[in-house]
Each structure stands twice: as C-alpha cells, then as structure tokens.
Write a protein that holds these residues in place. Sequence first.
Motif, PDB file in Angstrom:
ATOM      1  N   LEU A  87      19.864  74.915  -4.911  1.00 53.15           N
ATOM      2  CA  LEU A  87      18.524  75.431  -5.202  1.00 53.15           C
ATOM      3  C   LEU A  87      18.012  76.309  -4.063  1.00 53.15           C
ATOM      4  O   LEU A  87      17.421  77.367  -4.312  1.00 53.15           O
ATOM      5  CB  LEU A  87      17.555  74.274  -5.459  1.00 53.15           C
ATOM      6  CG  LEU A  87      16.103  74.670  -5.717  1.00 53.15           C
ATOM      7  CD1 LEU A  87      15.984  75.609  -6.909  1.00 53.15           C
ATOM      8  CD2 LEU A  87      15.238  73.419  -5.931  1.00 53.15           C
ATOM      9  N   ILE A 125      10.519  75.948 -11.629  1.00 53.01           N
ATOM     10  CA  ILE A 125      11.853  75.415 -11.390  1.00 53.01           C
ATOM     11  C   ILE A 125      12.186  74.358 -12.427  1.00 53.01           C
ATOM     12  O   ILE A 125      11.379  73.455 -12.687  1.00 53.01           O
ATOM     13  CB  ILE A 125      11.955  74.787  -9.984  1.00 53.01           C
ATOM     14  CG1 ILE A 125      11.677  75.837  -8.900  1.00 53.01           C
ATOM     15  CG2 ILE A 125      13.339  74.164  -9.764  1.00 53.01           C
ATOM     16  CD1 ILE A 125      11.541  75.248  -7.502  1.00 53.01           C
ATOM     17  N   HIS A 127      15.905  72.090 -14.093  1.00 52.61           N
ATOM     18  CA  HIS A 127      17.309  71.753 -13.832  1.00 52.61           C
ATOM     19  C   HIS A 127      17.959  71.326 -15.141  1.00 52.61           C
ATOM     20  O   HIS A 127      17.399  70.527 -15.895  1.00 52.61           O
ATOM     21  CB  HIS A 127      17.416  70.612 -12.808  1.00 52.61           C
ATOM     22  CG  HIS A 127      18.835  70.270 -12.466  1.00 52.61           C
ATOM     23  ND1 HIS A 127      19.604  69.407 -13.220  1.00 52.61           N
ATOM     24  CD2 HIS A 127      19.645  70.687 -11.447  1.00 52.61           C
ATOM     25  CE1 HIS A 127      20.808  69.298 -12.680  1.00 52.61           C
ATOM     26  NE2 HIS A 127      20.853  70.067 -11.606  1.00 52.61           N
ATOM     27  N   TRP A 133      20.393  74.161 -11.366  1.00 52.67           N
ATOM     28  CA  TRP A 133      19.030  74.594 -11.051  1.00 52.67           C
ATOM     29  C   TRP A 133      18.726  75.956 -11.687  1.00 52.67           C
ATOM     30  O   TRP A 133      19.574  76.847 -11.697  1.00 52.67           O
ATOM     31  CB  TRP A 133      18.836  74.699  -9.541  1.00 52.67           C
ATOM     32  CG  TRP A 133      18.827  73.378  -8.847  1.00 52.67           C
ATOM     33  CD1 TRP A 133      19.807  72.872  -8.029  1.00 52.67           C
ATOM     34  CD2 TRP A 133      17.803  72.379  -8.902  1.00 52.67           C
ATOM     35  NE1 TRP A 133      19.447  71.622  -7.589  1.00 52.67           N
ATOM     36  CE2 TRP A 133      18.224  71.296  -8.097  1.00 52.67           C
ATOM     37  CE3 TRP A 133      16.568  72.293  -9.559  1.00 52.67           C
ATOM     38  CZ2 TRP A 133      17.454  70.142  -7.932  1.00 52.67           C
ATOM     39  CZ3 TRP A 133      15.802  71.152  -9.402  1.00 52.67           C
ATOM     40  CH2 TRP A 133      16.247  70.095  -8.589  1.00 52.67           C
ATOM     41  N   TYR A 249      15.536  69.215  -4.106  1.00 53.53           N
ATOM     42  CA  TYR A 249      14.355  69.979  -4.522  1.00 53.53           C
ATOM     43  C   TYR A 249      13.279  69.966  -3.441  1.00 53.53           C
ATOM     44  O   TYR A 249      12.694  71.019  -3.114  1.00 53.53           O
ATOM     45  CB  TYR A 249      13.827  69.373  -5.822  1.00 53.53           C
ATOM     46  CG  TYR A 249      12.411  69.721  -6.176  1.00 53.53           C
ATOM     47  CD1 TYR A 249      12.079  70.966  -6.711  1.00 53.53           C
ATOM     48  CD2 TYR A 249      11.396  68.784  -6.003  1.00 53.53           C
ATOM     49  CE1 TYR A 249      10.773  71.267  -7.049  1.00 53.53           C
ATOM     50  CE2 TYR A 249      10.091  69.080  -6.346  1.00 53.53           C
ATOM     51  CZ  TYR A 249       9.787  70.327  -6.874  1.00 53.53           C
ATOM     52  OH  TYR A 249       8.491  70.619  -7.199  1.00 53.53           O
TER      53      TYR A 249
END
Length: 310
Positions: A87, A125, A127, A133, A249
């Motif tokens: 990420l 964001i 996933h 990601w 994250y």
Amino acid sequence: MDPDTPKRQRSCGVVPIAPVIQIRVKDGAYFCGLTTCGSMWGCAVCSAKGRATRADDLVRGLAAHYGRGGAVHLLTLTLPHDAADQLARLLGVERAGWKRITQGGAWTRIRGGLGIRGWGRAVEITHGDEHGWHPHFHILILTDEELHAAGIAGLHQHIYSRWAQACAAAGLREPDPLHGVDIRPNIPQGGAELGRYITKVQEGDWGVAEEITRGDLKSGRGKSRTPFEIQRAYQDWGEVADRELWREYLRATKGLSAVRWSRGLHADLLPDEKEKTDEEAAHLDPRGELVGTLAQPGWKRVVMARLEVA
C-alpha cells in the motif's frame, strides 16, 4: 482492536468527557461528548466526524463557486495494481503522479487556457482478496466556466500522459486510458448526471462533495473491503491476515492527508474561514440534530454490549 493501536486511539469514542452523552444525526447517527484522538485514518469515530466536517466545507465552497458561474469536473485516478503491491508504494506512486500532473509549464498553460481555479482531492482505500490494495484519488477540478469537448480532451490527454509516466517510473503496468483516468465533466449542481454517477459507485443520494470525502461510510463492493471493515473483522474473528493488513494500512497512511485543497482555493471560496487540517476537522463536532441523550451508567452498558447507533 489491535494492541499496537495507540492508547489515546483505543479510548476514542469510548471514554466520556461530559456527564451526558448526546446522540446526534448527520449523514448517519453518532455519539457526542466522548474523547477524540483526531486520527482520520486509524479511528472510525474521528474519520466519520472529520470527513463530515470536510464535506461540509467542500459543499459550501462548491456552492460559492457555482454561484460565480463556475463549473466542476470529477476526476478519479486509479493505478494498475496486483495483490503483491504494498500500500505504501502505491500511495507513493499516486502522490508522485499527481505532482507530475500539476507541476511544470504544460500544467501552467492548461490551467490558464481552461480557466482552472483549483482543485480539491480526497483519498479512498479498499482491499480485495484477488488484487490487493486499491487506493485511488477523487479530485474535483474547478474551472471558471464549463469545458467544451476540445478542452476536456486536452485535459484528459495531459493527465493521462503524466499518470502513465508515473506508473512507468515505478515499474507498474500502463494504466487504462478510461479506467485509470476517469473524467466526469461539467457536473451540474445537484443534477441528474451526478445522481446517476453516485448511484453507480455509492448507494445513497449524495452530492459530489460527500462522494469524494465520505470514504468512512462506503462499503467495499464484491470481495473488496474498506480498512474499517478489515479492522472490524479482526476484532470479531482475530485472523492474523486481517491484523497484518490493518497494521500495513496504519503505517502507509501515517502523515497522509485524507482531504486537500489546492493552494489558495479554500481562502478564495471561503475567505472568512480558516482552512482546517484533517486532525482539526476530526476534533470538531459536525453538529447534527440532537435525537437523544444517555447518562454515564447507560453509556457503560452500551460499551459493554458493543452497541452502535443506526
């Protein structure tokens, strides 16, 4: 919650700072009168409050811009990515790509030729189990007047070429010209075109400001999950994979602005207000409608039962 989470964040939204806890409603119900940590990325409570406050600012700023006869264009930038991509790396490529787009003589000429007044940017964001990601930028580009086809094409060509250069420099695949750089031009204020777009990407009848800022209310589609869904899954089931995703994250988003204005745009549109940082916005109460109260003994029962307001 992950034991690595800072103590002040673990107590956020749990420890009372007032004798009576208020229940308020604004873009969803929330409790008021509790401690806040100010983390827009790691705390669901502060993310909801902070993004609601930033959305309010953007709504009023857009109203001022539309009032001057200006136009708004919604740009979504997406990177090609795979499950193995970290990420932090993807976010770094996106920041570098936007810097390539908005710096240099070419951007100066385009900005002047199209009457670009500025932009507002939010980061979202998710996933997915298959592709990993998926960070992307939602950007509102404000121009002095509506763009015609030639202007839209020129803007897309410039953005795509710089975006593709950033991907190539980072060793990523070439982005898709339409999916990687998606421009929705000349969005009418509250118009049907925007409504159709919002319906496609987010349930609920939102405006454009809420769409780019309220990532805290979104749910991942299909097998995709938001970070707070990952955190909740780890709390409920204790899967090591979810814990590692949550930790990655938190590391990757440290110091990252969730919502940004281009230099001078906030002062131009809202001259009587100081621009807020993400943390300042997270500490503010969005002042929703008061619908109920709880004394502290009742609040203890809510915490013990892990109840939420709906």
